[in-house]
Each structure stands twice: as structure tokens, then as C-alpha cells.
Motif scaffolding. Structure first.
Motif, mmCIF file in Angstrom:
data_model
loop_
_atom_site.group_PDB
_atom_site.id
_atom_site.type_symbol
_atom_site.label_atom_id
_atom_site.label_comp_id
_atom_site.label_asym_id
_atom_site.label_seq_id
_atom_site.Cartn_x
_atom_site.Cartn_y
_atom_site.Cartn_z
ATOM 1 N N ALA A 45 -22.551 29.847 50.557
ATOM 2 C CA ALA A 45 -23.142 28.897 51.260
ATOM 3 C C ALA A 45 -24.690 28.962 51.565
ATOM 4 N N THR A 99 -24.388 22.945 52.663
ATOM 5 C CA THR A 99 -22.766 22.932 52.638
ATOM 6 C C THR A 99 -22.244 22.026 53.359
ATOM 7 N N LEU A 106 -20.163 22.511 48.453
ATOM 8 C CA LEU A 106 -21.586 22.234 48.411
ATOM 9 C C LEU A 106 -22.079 21.013 48.049
#
Ligand SMILES: [Zn+2]
Length: 396
Positions: free
Chosen positions: A65, A75, A89
Motif C-alpha cells: 500500500a 488503497t 488498491l
């Protein structure tokens, strides 16, 4: 299904712990509670070990992330499941080098944890590397509470997490890495197909080994890899078809617009006499103000009746994503999936030309993939839905 044991926010990312995570803690308590330390101390130690193991899994997801954030990819959430974590994501990084970095950051975090903890373990053991290097020592000591054992447990589980995730099988990180590397020398779809085939081979080997060794967990993972690979391949192939067409292609010329002052009644007549299912709504000056979608029409008819006003039941323009006539349909599809809207407005220099619905894209997809496959090929794949692009954005 969507019940969470805990939800918290860290570094601006929501972490959700699935309710079934209780099973992991119960497993830890049971496994360690039946060990030499006695049930009370043992089970508490078991719960602590599982929490720390899953803290490592969470940090792995943060590796993906936070690296994605460096390339301006957000994210949406990190989900923790008993079989591992998933970082959802917002999109896939555009360049292959960026995808390599985002994928690699996860396992790298586990390697770093192991490297940082190794001197700690050495120190706790009076500088003696014995018992630290052999995994067997972990096996025999795993159930006895102690700081040294706990540190060694974390080193070995983090190394195992890194190695396991690097297996070249979708949807594991190794599968993505293989695809990203292959994508340097061949087209993306073919790179995906090759990576998926390698993953399947590995899944079959894992399943065979799982059956003969009685490792049920391995069978589960083999199944997960097999299904995950197929979903990835489908999503990528669909995207490749859609990428070749522009939004202007899916616009219906001469589509009928409604005015804000009209009543739903008229739409019922229009639907009977045309194929149109969703109607752009404009105000008296011709400005685009929303869309009366089919689901909204149906619920308006049910709740208010045919006298409901279009302006009261339409999906307002603020909730509708925008694209240009030049945007490719794969991007349009992804925008629809991300916003959860079944329509998108096509605008050129601030002026809305018309709308595209999920049905319009399915139609283009079905016709074009049939045309590209030729007459004597396999039966057509089913049309994708906007949520299909999900698969590729979930990093494990
Ligand atoms: Zn990962």
C-alpha cells in the motif's frame, strides 16, 4: 458476510479484520494451550503469537500500500482473513517497473522484519547461533512461552511468508512478479497467460503433495491459486479487448433525453417503443443534470407511481463519473467499477454528449470479441461486469 471483528485506520488506510479471524486466535489458543506451559499461560501465549504473526501479515500489506502511494495509487482497504491479507488498491500502477516495486515491497517487508529480529535473537541467545538457524528448533519450542522462542518464531514465519508469497503463482506476489518481468518481452495478455499456466502447474504439484502428505491447508491454497489465476486471466483478456475501443464507439447516436419537468409515465412509453433503458436528463437550458436509470425507474414506479417527477428520482449528475470521447473502454469500465455507477457521462469540453451504460459496454464487448475470434473458435466468453476488474487490484 461483511462482519468485522475490528476496524481501524492507520497511515490513512482502513484495516478490516474479518470475523472468521476469531478462528485463528482460537486455533493458537488451542495449539499452545495443549503444550507444556499449561492451558492458561499456553493459550494466552498462543493468542499473542497469532496476533504478532498477523501483525507481520498486516505490515506486508502496508508494504504494497505505501509503495503504491509513492506512485499516487491509493488503497481502499486492507482486509485481514485467516488465510492472509488483501490490499485493495484503487488501480494497478501503470508502468511495469512501478508494478514490480509495489509487488516486491510486500515480501521485502517480511525479509526486513526477519533481518531486524535476527540480531535480537542472537543477543537473547548469548550470541550463539545454534537453535536459531535450524527451523526444527522452532518446531520443538513453538509451544513453550519465552521471548527467545517468540522472536525465533517471528523470524521463521516472516521468512516463510516471504518465500511463500514469492511462489510464481497467481494471485500470489510471485505470480505478479513473473508477469511483470514477462511483460518486458511479450504483450501483457500473453505474459499473464504464461504466468497463469506456471501457477496452475505449481497448484497441481501442491495439490498432489498436499494429498500425499495430508496437508489440507496446501490443498486449499492450491485451489485458491487455480481459481485466482483463471480470474486474473479473464480480467486481463477482457481489458485487452475493451482497450481497443474508444468511449465514442459505445455512445448511441440519437438517444432520447428527458427534461426535469417530465413525469416517469413518459419513460414507460419510451421503453416500450425503443431499446433504450437509461435516459439522460437535461434542464430547460439543455444542461445535463442526471440520468434516470432503469433500477431508479423501477423503484419510482413501485414507490410513487407513474406520476413521479423525473427530477426527483434521477441519479444526479454529481454521482455520475465523467469521461471523454477519447477515453478507452477499459478505463471507462474501471471508472464505473470504482464509482459503483452503472452509467458514465461522456463530455467534450464541458459539454455532455451522452451516456454509456454497463449494457452498452457488454454489447460492444460481445460483438467485438466474437468478431476478433472469427467464426470457428470457442464459444463466446460471457460479458464482463464492472466489478470484474477487482481481481487485478487485490494484492495478497
Ligand atoms: Zn503480497
Amino acid at each position: 458476510m461483511n462482519l468485522y471483528l475490528a476496524e481501524f485506520r492507520l497511515f490513512g488506510i482502513d484495516v478490516k479484520v474479518h470475523w472468521s479471524f476469531v478462528l485463528v486466535l482460537a486455533f493458537g489458543a488451542f495449539l499452545y494451550g495443549s503444550g507444556p506451559a499449561g492451558w492458561l499461560v499456553g493459550s494466552l501465549y498462543g493468542v499473542l503469537s497469532m496476533l504478532l504473526l498477523f501483525a507481520s501479515v498486516t505490515l506486508h500489506e502496508y508494504g504494497h500500500a505505501l509503495m503504491a502511494r509513492r506512485f499516487s495509487v491509493g488503497t481502499r482497504s486492507i482486509l485481514l482473513l485467516p488465510i492472509g491479507g488483501v490490499a485493495n488498491l484503487e488501480r494497478i500502477p501503470e508502468k511495469p517497473a512501478q508494478e514490480l516495486a509495489v509487488v516486491g515491497a510486500g515480501p521485502l517487508v517480511n525479509v526486513i522484519i526477519a533481518l531486524v529480529l535476527t540480531p535480537v535473537a542472537l543477543l537473547l541467545n548469548g550470541g550463539n547461533p545454534n537453535g536459531l538457524l535450524s527451523m526444527n528448533a522452532v518446531g520443538s519450542n513453538i509451544q513453550s512461552p519465552g521471548l527467545f522462542n517468540l522472536v525465533v518464531f517471528l523470524i521463521s514465519t516472516n521468512l516463510l511468508l516471504a518465500i511463500f508469497n514469492l511462489l510464481p503463482a497467481f494471485p500470489l506476489d510471485g505470480g505478479r512478479l513473473l508477469r511483470a518481468l514477462l511483460a518486458y518481452v511479450m504483450p501483457y495478455t500473453r505474459a499473464t497467460r504464461t504466468a497463469v499456466v506456471v501457477g496452475r502447474l505449481l497448484a497441481v504439484l501442491m495439490a498432489i503433495y498436499g494429498i500425499f502428505s495430508g496437508a489440507i491447508g496446501l490443498l486449499l491454497i492450491a485451489f485458491f491459486v487455480y481459481v485466482g489465476g483463471s480470474a486474473e486471466l479473464e480480467a486481463v483478456s477482457n481489458r485487452a479487448v475493451l482497450r481497443q475501443f474508444k468511449a465514442s464507439r459505445a455512445l448511441t447516436p440519437g438517444a432520447i433525453s428527458l427534461y426535469t419537468s417530465e413525469r416517469v409515465e413518459r419513460v414507460v412509453d419510451l421503453i416500450m417503443s425503443s431499446y433504450q433503458t437509461d435516459f439522460p436528463v437535461r434542464d430547460l437550458s439543455g444542461r445535463f443534470v442526471g440520468v434516470l436509470t432503469r433500477p431508479r425507474l423501477v423503484s419510482a414506479l413501485r414507490e410513487t407511481g407513474p406520476e413521479a417527477r423525473v427530477v426527483d428520482v434521477m441519479q444526479p449528475a454529481a454521482d455520475i463519473p465523467l469521461c471523454t470521447p477519447e477515453t478507452d473502454l477499459a478505463t471507462v469500465w474501471e471508472q464505473m467499477g470504482q464509482s459503483g455507477s452503472r452509467v458514465i457521462a461522456v463530455a467534450d469540453q464541458g459539454q455532455v454528449l451522452g451516456i454509456i451504460t454497463a449494457d452498452d459496454i457488454s454489447e460492444v464487448f460481445q460483438v467485438m470479441s466474437a468478431a476478433m475470434d472469427g467464426p470457428d473458435r470457442r464459444p463466446q466468453p460471457p460479458a464482463p461486469t464492472p466489478s470484474d476488474s477487482q481481481e487485478t487490484r487485490n494484492y495478497v
